[in-house]
Write an enzyme that holds these catalytic residues in place. Structure first.
Site, PDB file in Angstrom:
ATOM      1  N   THR A  82       0.848  -1.193   0.000  1.00 44.04           N
ATOM      2  CA  THR A  82       0.000   0.000   0.000  1.00 44.04           C
ATOM      3  C   THR A  82       0.885   1.245   0.000  1.00 44.04           C
ATOM      4  O   THR A  82       2.010   1.226   0.494  1.00 44.04           O
ATOM      5  CB  THR A  82      -0.953   0.021   1.199  1.00 44.04           C
ATOM      6  OG1 THR A  82      -0.209   0.216   2.412  1.00 44.04           O
ATOM      7  CG2 THR A  82      -1.747  -1.287   1.297  1.00 44.04           C
ATOM      8  N   TYR A 121       2.162  12.844  14.411  1.00 41.23           N
ATOM      9  CA  TYR A 121       2.723  11.805  13.548  1.00 41.23           C
ATOM     10  C   TYR A 121       3.465  10.765  14.376  1.00 41.23           C
ATOM     11  O   TYR A 121       3.293   9.549  14.176  1.00 41.23           O
ATOM     12  CB  TYR A 121       3.670  12.434  12.528  1.00 41.23           C
ATOM     13  CG  TYR A 121       4.363  11.427  11.639  1.00 41.23           C
ATOM     14  CD1 TYR A 121       3.719  10.902  10.526  1.00 41.23           C
ATOM     15  CD2 TYR A 121       5.663  11.001  11.905  1.00 41.23           C
ATOM     16  CE1 TYR A 121       4.345   9.973   9.704  1.00 41.23           C
ATOM     17  CE2 TYR A 121       6.298  10.082  11.099  1.00 41.23           C
ATOM     18  CZ  TYR A 121       5.631   9.571   9.997  1.00 41.23           C
ATOM     19  OH  TYR A 121       6.251   8.643   9.196  1.00 41.23           O
TER      20      TYR A 121
END
Length: 251
Positions: A13, A151
């Site tokens: 992905t 993040y």
């Protein structure tokens, strides 16, 4: 030369650019049949041409469970199994604490945490004994970086998934490992500081000064580590975090 991934079916992905693209190229060169996914069709088309060989693409938003199911149904119909899954799609941006918005948080966690969770869970019925799942982590999860807390937290969650899923899947012969790059020269990294080439180079030079090897990494250096984790060479490697970081998180 022996091909380490001959005949294996792999999904990468986020495979249209950067680290994902490099992994897909390496996998094909090692004999795998590879599917790459991403959200932008033009980039997917360009990646397929760059990779060549046994590669297909699919436009998939990894945080959309309906799209994920349709994609893995396609893999099942065409091959009936999946040997290697690299849950690599994701990303992030700088946002200082005190200015973090709900939209920033939701976007980062949707891409990195929700997307990883449901990518692997949707693929589970296709994964059999001897298969390998690789989660793309980050050195950001193991240390502090100014204005990068959301993040970093999302990648810490990815690392936690691997530790727990190997217990949930005990006895099934499915290996799950986290591959954590350090600073790697990719569009996603340099664009954190904008589109000005001089500013981007200054950012890379700053990062290089922090790394014991004195340079940032190249995407193919991550890809070579991914081949190891995907192959039978890593048949007893399960639940680890493999740092490919030039030493930045080892000091």
């Amino acid at each position: 030369m022996e091909l380490k991934l001959a005949g294996k079916v792999a999904v990468v992905t986020g495979g249209s650019t950067g680290i994902g693209l490099a992994i897909a190229k390496r996998f094909v060169s090692q004999g795998a049949i590879v599917y790459i996914t991403g959200r932008r069709q033009a980039e997917l088309d360009a990646a397929v041409k760059t990779i060549g060989g046994s590669v297909q693409s699919a436009s998939v938003d990894s945080s959309d469970t309906v799209q994920l199911q349709a994609f893995f149904d396609r893999v099942k119909e065409q091959h009936g199994k999946l040997d290697i899954l690299v849950a690599n799609a994701g990303g992030g941006s700088f946002m200082p604490f005190g200015q973090i918005t709900e939209a920033h948080f939701d976007d980062t966690f949707s891409r990195n945490v929700k997307g990883t969770l449901f990518t692997v869970q949707t693929a589970l019925p296709l994964l059999g004994s001897g298969s390998s799942v690789i989660l793309t982590g980050s050195t950001a999860a193991s240390g502090g970086t100014e204005a990068f807390s959301v993040y970093a937290a999302s990648k810490a969650a990815v690392r936690a998934f691997a530790r727990n899923w190997i217990l949930d899947l005990k006895g099934r012969g499915i290996r799950i490992n986290t591959l954590s790059p350090g600073p790697i020269k990719t569009p996603g990294l340099v664009e954190l500081v904008g589109t000005d080439p001089a500013q981007q180079q200054g950012f890379l030079d700053h990062l290089a000064s922090l790394i014991p090897m004195g340079r940032v990494g190249e995407p193919d250096e991550i890809a070579k580590a991914a081949v190891f984790l995907a192959s039978d060479d890593a048949s007893f490697v399960n639940g680890i975090e493999l740092f490919v970081d030039g030493g930045i998180r080892q000091i």
